[in-house]
Design a protein around this motif. Structure first.
Motif, PDB file in Angstrom:
ATOM      1  N   LYS A   1       0.771  -1.280  -0.170  1.00 43.47           N
ATOM      2  CA  LYS A   1       0.023   0.060   0.070  1.00 43.47           C
ATOM      3  C   LYS A   1       0.958   1.252  -0.047  1.00 43.47           C
ATOM      4  N   THR A   2       0.522   2.266   0.094  1.00 39.40           N
ATOM      5  CA  THR A   2       1.050   3.476   0.183  1.00 39.40           C
ATOM      6  C   THR A   2       1.933   3.419   1.334  1.00 39.40           C
ATOM      7  N   PHE A   3       3.201   4.020   0.932  1.00 38.73           N
ATOM      8  CA  PHE A   3       4.359   4.032   2.066  1.00 38.73           C
ATOM      9  C   PHE A   3       4.699   5.553   2.529  1.00 38.73           C
ATOM     10  N   TYR A   4       4.595   5.723   3.566  1.00 33.48           N
ATOM     11  CA  TYR A   4       4.663   7.127   4.247  1.00 33.48           C
ATOM     12  C   TYR A   4       6.085   7.069   4.629  1.00 33.48           C
ATOM     13  N   GLU A   5       6.797   8.011   4.501  1.00 36.22           N
ATOM     14  CA  GLU A   5       8.330   8.167   5.046  1.00 36.22           C
ATOM     15  C   GLU A   5       8.030   8.550   6.392  1.00 36.22           C
ATOM     16  N   ALA A   6       8.719   7.861   7.457  1.00 38.81           N
ATOM     17  CA  ALA A   6       8.671   8.350   8.882  1.00 38.81           C
ATOM     18  C   ALA A   6       9.433   9.878   9.003  1.00 38.81           C
ATOM     19  N   GLU A   7       9.125  10.448  10.160  1.00 32.54           N
ATOM     20  CA  GLU A   7       9.896  11.646  10.582  1.00 32.54           C
ATOM     21  C   GLU A   7      11.520  11.545  10.359  1.00 32.54           C
ATOM     22  N   THR A   8      12.251  12.665   9.987  1.00 35.32           N
ATOM     23  CA  THR A   8      13.802  12.758  10.067  1.00 35.32           C
ATOM     24  C   THR A   8      14.243  11.981  10.879  1.00 35.32           C
ATOM     25  N   TYR A   9      14.056  12.170  12.229  1.00 35.73           N
ATOM     26  CA  TYR A   9      14.802  11.704  13.238  1.00 35.73           C
ATOM     27  C   TYR A   9      14.875  10.202  13.237  1.00 35.73           C
ATOM     28  N   HIS A  10      13.564   9.406  12.743  1.00 32.83           N
ATOM     29  CA  HIS A  10      13.764   7.975  12.829  1.00 32.83           C
ATOM     30  C   HIS A  10      14.750   7.429  11.506  1.00 32.83           C
ATOM     31  N   GLN A  11      15.016   8.318  10.574  1.00 30.08           N
ATOM     32  CA  GLN A  11      16.033   7.734   9.445  1.00 30.08           C
ATOM     33  C   GLN A  11      17.243   7.407   9.814  1.00 30.08           C
ATOM     34  N   ASP A  12      17.782   6.411   9.557  1.00 30.97           N
ATOM     35  CA  ASP A  12      19.239   5.864   9.815  1.00 30.97           C
ATOM     36  C   ASP A  12      19.769   6.011  11.152  1.00 30.97           C
ATOM     37  N   TYR A  13      18.635   5.610  12.143  1.00 35.75           N
ATOM     38  CA  TYR A  13      18.786   5.723  13.749  1.00 35.75           C
ATOM     39  C   TYR A  13      19.934   5.258  14.110  1.00 35.75           C
ATOM     40  N   TYR A  14      20.339   3.955  13.537  1.00 34.14           N
ATOM     41  CA  TYR A  14      21.596   3.203  14.064  1.00 34.14           C
ATOM     42  C   TYR A  14      22.687   4.005  13.763  1.00 34.14           C
TER      43      TYR A  14
END
Length: 178
Positions: free
Chosen positions: A134-147
């Protein structure tokens, strides 16, 4: 030719690293999919009212990195027998799923799920959903590449949630989660 693969494996922070930096993987995005709310926020998804699950969407070159390899990595990062979420994260938003983008992905996902279910690896049946993308919604910036952004917190969370111990027990040596 680029393709997409979408996996829900509980907390999306822990699903980025296993795929990131593999040959042929162009991008791994944390986000939300499967629900009925447009452009959901993290807080809305966590409220369990949107129908979305935390997921990662991977853009990849199938000539370099096969979908079958991606499925192997996905399965080795989760407890596919848990119907209520993943590890310490509970609820619909943390349930596992493979979201297929075409009929070939669907067939490969079902075959891989069936192999794991019929193996003697787990005592309980595999309950991971295989659903149309289904449609994929990008999470907030602070969740990206968290590791990468918060390596110590990521490592503590991965261990403290029970994920690392489970992976070590059931998947030792297969696509290490760090």
């Amino acid at each position: 030719m680029e393709k997409k693969a979408t996996f829900a494996g509980g907390c999306f922070w822990c699903m980025v690293r296993p795929f990131d930096e593999q040959p042929g993987i162009h991008r791994v995005i944390s986000g939300y999919t499967g629900g009925h709310t447009e452009n959901p926020t993290y807080e809305e998804v966590c409220s369990e009212t949107t129908g979305h699950r935390e997921a990662v969407q991977i853009t990849y070159d199938p000539e370099v990195f096969s979908y079958e390899k991606m499925l192997d990595i996905f399965w080795s990062q989760i407890d596919p027998t848990d119907p209520g979420g993943q590890f310490h994260d509970r609820g619909e938003s943390y349930k596992t799923a493979v979201y297929y983008h075409d009929e070939e992905q669907k067939a490969l996902a079902e075959a891989s799920r069936d192999r794991i279910d019929q193996s003697s690896r787990f005592q309980k049946p595999v309950v991971t959903d295989i659903l149309p993308a289904k449609t994929f919604y990008e999470a907030e910036t602070y969740h990206q590449d968290y590791y990468r952004k918060h390596p110590l917190h990521y490592k503590m969370y991965n261990r403290g949630s029970g994920r690392a111990g489970f992976i070590d027990k059931y998947w030792r040596g297969e696509h290490e989660s760090k």
